[in-house]
Enzyme design. Structure first.
Site, mmCIF file in Angstrom:
data_model
loop_
_atom_site.group_PDB
_atom_site.id
_atom_site.type_symbol
_atom_site.label_atom_id
_atom_site.label_comp_id
_atom_site.label_asym_id
_atom_site.label_seq_id
_atom_site.Cartn_x
_atom_site.Cartn_y
_atom_site.Cartn_z
ATOM 1 N N SER A 25 45.024 43.190 65.374
ATOM 2 C CA SER A 25 45.548 43.042 66.729
ATOM 3 C C SER A 25 46.112 44.404 67.128
ATOM 4 C CB SER A 25 46.627 41.956 66.784
ATOM 5 O OG SER A 25 47.619 42.184 65.803
ATOM 6 N N GLU A 78 48.713 46.723 69.784
ATOM 7 C CA GLU A 78 49.882 46.672 70.681
ATOM 8 C C GLU A 78 49.838 47.822 71.687
ATOM 9 O OE1 GLU A 78 53.697 45.589 68.970
ATOM 10 O OE2 GLU A 78 54.607 47.275 70.055
ATOM 11 N N THR A 131 54.182 45.282 75.312
ATOM 12 C CA THR A 131 55.625 45.280 75.066
ATOM 13 C C THR A 131 56.414 45.060 76.355
ATOM 14 O OG1 THR A 131 55.823 47.674 75.296
ATOM 15 C CG2 THR A 131 55.396 46.821 73.079
ATOM 16 N N ALA A 154 63.418 47.529 77.409
ATOM 17 C CA ALA A 154 64.798 47.124 77.157
ATOM 18 C C ALA A 154 65.370 46.420 78.385
ATOM 19 C CB ALA A 154 65.635 48.339 76.811
ATOM 20 N N ARG A 168 64.636 39.488 70.204
ATOM 21 C CA ARG A 168 65.964 39.590 70.797
ATOM 22 C C ARG A 168 65.999 40.820 71.714
ATOM 23 N NH1 ARG A 168 70.817 42.055 67.498
ATOM 24 N NH2 ARG A 168 69.702 43.866 68.241
ATOM 25 N N GLY A 169 65.505 41.932 71.217
ATOM 26 C CA GLY A 169 65.540 43.191 71.955
ATOM 27 C C GLY A 169 66.691 44.059 71.492
ATOM 28 N N ASP A 170 66.638 45.324 71.854
ATOM 29 C CA ASP A 170 67.702 46.268 71.475
ATOM 30 C C ASP A 170 68.858 46.185 72.456
ATOM 31 O OD1 ASP A 170 66.761 47.480 69.118
ATOM 32 O OD2 ASP A 170 65.239 48.532 70.290
ATOM 33 N N HIS A 181 66.618 45.091 59.053
ATOM 34 C CA HIS A 181 66.975 45.501 60.419
ATOM 35 C C HIS A 181 68.246 46.363 60.348
ATOM 36 C CE1 HIS A 181 68.553 45.209 64.508
ATOM 37 N NE2 HIS A 181 67.291 45.086 64.863
ATOM 38 N N ASP A 214 68.867 38.993 57.067
ATOM 39 C CA ASP A 214 67.554 39.149 57.709
ATOM 40 C C ASP A 214 66.634 37.956 57.404
ATOM 41 O OD1 ASP A 214 67.622 41.381 59.224
ATOM 42 O OD2 ASP A 214 66.285 42.567 57.969
ATOM 43 N N ARG A 246 64.940 31.101 60.320
ATOM 44 C CA ARG A 246 65.260 30.327 61.532
ATOM 45 C C ARG A 246 64.140 30.468 62.561
ATOM 46 N NH1 ARG A 246 71.006 32.401 63.131
ATOM 47 N NH2 ARG A 246 70.586 31.210 65.009
ATOM 48 N N PHE A 288 62.054 58.823 65.252
ATOM 49 C CA PHE A 288 62.125 57.416 65.610
ATOM 50 C C PHE A 288 62.428 56.560 64.366
ATOM 51 C CE2 PHE A 288 59.946 53.350 66.707
ATOM 52 C CZ PHE A 288 60.859 52.973 67.677
ATOM 53 N N HIS A 296 48.382 44.615 62.412
ATOM 54 C CA HIS A 296 48.758 44.832 63.818
ATOM 55 C C HIS A 296 48.956 46.339 63.986
ATOM 56 C CE1 HIS A 296 50.572 43.663 67.670
ATOM 57 N NE2 HIS A 296 51.515 44.567 67.444
HETATM 58 P P1 FAD Z 1 66.361 39.159 65.783
HETATM 59 O O1 FAD Z 1 65.197 38.616 65.065
HETATM 60 O O2 FAD Z 1 67.165 38.242 66.625
HETATM 61 O O3 FAD Z 1 67.328 39.838 64.749
HETATM 62 C C1 FAD Z 1 66.831 40.873 63.875
HETATM 63 C C2 FAD Z 1 67.794 41.076 62.730
HETATM 64 O O4 FAD Z 1 68.995 41.650 63.183
HETATM 65 C C3 FAD Z 1 68.133 39.781 62.103
HETATM 66 O O5 FAD Z 1 67.294 39.598 61.014
HETATM 67 C C4 FAD Z 1 69.581 39.891 61.744
HETATM 68 O O6 FAD Z 1 69.686 40.146 60.368
HETATM 69 C C5 FAD Z 1 70.067 41.060 62.521
HETATM 70 N N1 FAD Z 1 70.998 40.624 63.548
HETATM 71 C C6 FAD Z 1 70.701 40.144 64.743
HETATM 72 N N2 FAD Z 1 71.810 39.864 65.432
HETATM 73 C C7 FAD Z 1 72.814 40.177 64.623
HETATM 74 C C8 FAD Z 1 74.215 40.106 64.731
HETATM 75 N N3 FAD Z 1 74.813 39.660 65.855
HETATM 76 N N4 FAD Z 1 74.964 40.531 63.672
HETATM 77 C C9 FAD Z 1 74.383 40.982 62.537
HETATM 78 N N5 FAD Z 1 73.043 41.066 62.383
HETATM 79 C C10 FAD Z 1 72.298 40.669 63.401
HETATM 80 N N6 FAD Z 1 61.931 45.717 71.540
HETATM 81 C C11 FAD Z 1 61.809 45.640 72.898
HETATM 82 O O7 FAD Z 1 62.781 45.914 73.621
HETATM 83 N N7 FAD Z 1 60.617 45.297 73.490
HETATM 84 C C12 FAD Z 1 59.524 44.979 72.759
HETATM 85 O O8 FAD Z 1 58.474 44.669 73.328
HETATM 86 C C13 FAD Z 1 59.618 45.035 71.320
HETATM 87 N N8 FAD Z 1 58.560 44.711 70.541
HETATM 88 C C14 FAD Z 1 58.703 44.693 69.160
HETATM 89 C C15 FAD Z 1 57.627 44.267 68.367
HETATM 90 C C16 FAD Z 1 57.759 44.224 66.971
HETATM 91 C C17 FAD Z 1 56.576 43.747 66.157
HETATM 92 C C18 FAD Z 1 58.978 44.621 66.348
HETATM 93 C C19 FAD Z 1 59.115 44.614 64.852
HETATM 94 C C20 FAD Z 1 60.052 45.047 67.127
HETATM 95 C C21 FAD Z 1 59.947 45.076 68.535
HETATM 96 N N9 FAD Z 1 61.016 45.454 69.360
HETATM 97 C C22 FAD Z 1 60.872 45.406 70.748
HETATM 98 C C23 FAD Z 1 62.278 45.912 68.769
HETATM 99 C C24 FAD Z 1 63.319 44.788 68.651
HETATM 100 O O9 FAD Z 1 63.653 44.310 69.938
HETATM 101 C C25 FAD Z 1 64.561 45.356 67.967
HETATM 102 O O10 FAD Z 1 64.300 45.678 66.637
HETATM 103 C C26 FAD Z 1 65.845 44.540 68.111
HETATM 104 O O11 FAD Z 1 66.945 45.329 67.668
HETATM 105 C C27 FAD Z 1 65.876 43.252 67.319
HETATM 106 O O12 FAD Z 1 65.095 42.281 67.907
HETATM 107 P P2 FAD Z 1 64.576 41.060 66.976
HETATM 108 O O13 FAD Z 1 63.818 40.132 67.787
HETATM 109 O O14 FAD Z 1 63.963 41.624 65.776
HETATM 110 O O15 FAD Z 1 65.994 40.430 66.645
#
Ligand code: FAD
Length: 305
Positions: free
Chosen positions: A19, A21, A52, A55, A111-113, A156, A165, A171, A223, A273
Site C-alpha cells: 500500500s 501513502e 494523510t 495536524a 490521535r494526531g500530534d 511512541h 503502547d 485497545r 525527522f 506500506h
Molecule cells: P494513539 O494511538 O492514541 O497513541 C499512541 C501512543 O502514545 C500510545 O501507544 C500511548 O502509549 C501514547 N499516548 C497517547 N496518549 C498518551 C497520554 N495521554 N499519555 C501517555 N502516553 C500517551 N499524524 C497526523 O497528524 N496525520 C496523519 O495523517 C498521520 N498519519 C500517520 C500514519 C501512520 C502509519 C503513523 C504511524 C503515524 C501517523 N501520524 C499522523 C502521526 C501520529 O498522529 C502521531 O504519532 C501521534 O503523536 C500519535 O497518534 P496515534 O494515533 O499513534 O496515537
C-alpha cells in the site's frame, strides 16, 4: 539485516502486497507531482493508497479533494487518514460521514500530534475523542469500515514504556482496527521483536511495516530524532558524502529499502506500506525489485522475449 539479496525472485511478487501513502498537495506544482506519482504507481495495483490528514485537521479540504480525485479518476482504493486533534466528536463524525458519502470505505485512524507541535504535551479536545482507540470505536460504530491504526516498533515518544503502547494498541484492536501500520524503522530486528511482544500481549491484528525510502538522508535523520526512530550508524555511513550527489543518493536509497524489504520477506512478512513522500521513482524501483510489476511492463517484457 546483514547481506544484499538483489537477485530477481519471481516467487516473491506473488506473495507480497503493498500500500502507498501520499500527503495532500499544497500548491499546483505539488499537485502535478502527486498525480504523476499516482499515475506511475497505479499499475502496481496496491491494496489501497492512503492520504494523510494535517495536524488539527488543517488539511481537511485538501485531504478530501485528493481522496475524491483518487476515487473518481483512478482504479485505486483510497484510505482517508483521520485525526482527533482539536476537534469535537461531532466535527470528527461529520468528516467521517463526508468521506463515507463520497464512497470511502477505508480509514487510517490516529490521535494526531499535539497542535503546538511534536514534543509538546497533548491535550485532548474537551468534547473530543481522546486517542486513537476512541476514534477507532467511533468509526466502527459509524459503518463497516476497514480501519488501520498506528504502531511504534521503537515506542511512541510520549509513551512512558512499551507496556503503555501495547495497552493502547490492544485497545485499538479490541475496538475494531483491521491492521496496524508501523512508524518507519530501519532495524528489522526491532520490528520483529515488537511483533513478537505484541502477540504475547494478545494483539493479533496484522502489523504492517511502514517503509520510508530515504529521499533525503539529512531530512530523514532530523525527522527520526523527533519521532523516536533510530538511525543506525550503518545507515548514516551509506549516505555519507552524498548530500550533493542526488543520483547516487537515489541508487543507495533504493538499494537500502529493497534490502530491508527483502529481509522482512525472508522473515515471513507479506504486507508493506510505503511512505512515498509523493514521489514515485524509489518506490517503483523497490517494488520492481521485490517482483511487484505493472502488467504493462510484464507484457512488454514477454513480447520482447
Ligand atoms: P494513539 O494511538 O492514541 O497513541 C499512541 C501512543 O502514545 C500510545 O501507544 C500511548 O502509549 C501514547 N499516548 C497517547 N496518549 C498518551 C497520554 N495521554 N499519555 C501517555 N502516553 C500517551 N499524524 C497526523 O497528524 N496525520 C496523519 O495523517 C498521520 N498519519 C500517520 C500514519 C501512520 C502509519 C503513523 C504511524 C503515524 C501517523 N501520524 C499522523 C502521526 C501520529 O498522529 C502521531 O504519532 C501521534 O503523536 C500519535 O497518534 P496515534 O494515533 O499513534 O496515537
Amino acid at each position: 539485516m546483514n547481506q544484499f539479496r538483489f537477485s530477481r525472485r519471481p516467487d516473491i511478487g506473488d506473495k507480497v502486497r503493498v500500500s502507498f501513502e501520499f500527503f495532500p498537495p499544497k500548491t499546483d506544482e505539488m499537485e502535478a507531482r502527486l498525480w504523476d506519482t499516482v499515475t506511475r504507481l497505479e499499475p502496481l495495483k496496491p491494496r489501497f493508497v492512503s492520504v494523510t490528514y494535517g495536524a488539527g485537521g488543517s488539511t481537511r479540504e485538501r485531504t478530501a479533494r485528493t481522496v475524491k480525485r483518487i476515487l473518481n479518476e483512478t482504479t485505486l482504493t483510497p484510505a482517508a487518514h483521520m485525526t482527533c486533534v482539536d476537534a469535537a466528536r461531532d466535527q470528527v463524525d461529520a468528516v467521517v460521514r463526508e468521506f463515507a458519502d463520497m464512497g470511502v470505505t477505508r480509514f487510517v485512524a490516529l490521535r494526531g500530534d499535539p497542535a503546538a507541535g511534536v514534543g509538546t504535551a497533548y491535550r485532548p479536545h474537551p468534547d473530543g475523542y481522546a486517542n486513537g482507540a476512541e476514534l477507532v470505536g467511533a468509526l466502527k460504530g459509524a459503518g463497516d469500515f476497514d480501519i488501520s491504526v498506528s504502531a511504534y516498533p521503537e515506542k511512541h515518544p510520549e509513551s512512558p514504556d512499551f507496556a503503555t503502547d501495547f495497552d493502547m494498541l490492544k485497545r485499538k484492536a479490541d475496538n475494531g482496527a483491521t491492521r496496524a501500520i508501523t512508524q518507519f524503522f530501519f532495524d528489522n530486528d526491532l520490528y520483529e521483536r515488537y511483533v513478537e511482544r505484541a502477540r504475547r500481549a494478545g494483539i493479533y491484528i496484522p502489523i504492517v511495516p511502514g517503509i520510508l525510502p530515504v529521499h533525503n538522508f539529512t531530512q530523514v535523520a532530523n525527522f527520526s530524532t523527533r519521532c523516536g526512530a533510530l538511525v543506525p550508524a550503518w545507515l548514516a555511513e551509506r549516505f555519507e558524502g552524498l548530500q550533493n550527489d542526488p543520483q547516487t543518493h537515489a541508487l543507495v536509497a533504493s538499494a537500502v529499502a529493497a534490502e530491508q524489504v527483502l529481509d522482512l520477506v525472508e522473515r515471513g512478512v507479506s504486507d508493506f506500506h510505503f511512505y512515498t513522500m509523493n514521489r514515485a521513482d524509489l518506490v517503483f524501483a523497490i517494488c520492481h525489485m521485490i517482483g511487484i510489476r505493472s502488467h504493462e511492463a510484464e507484457a512488454a517484457g514477454s513480447a520482447a522475449a
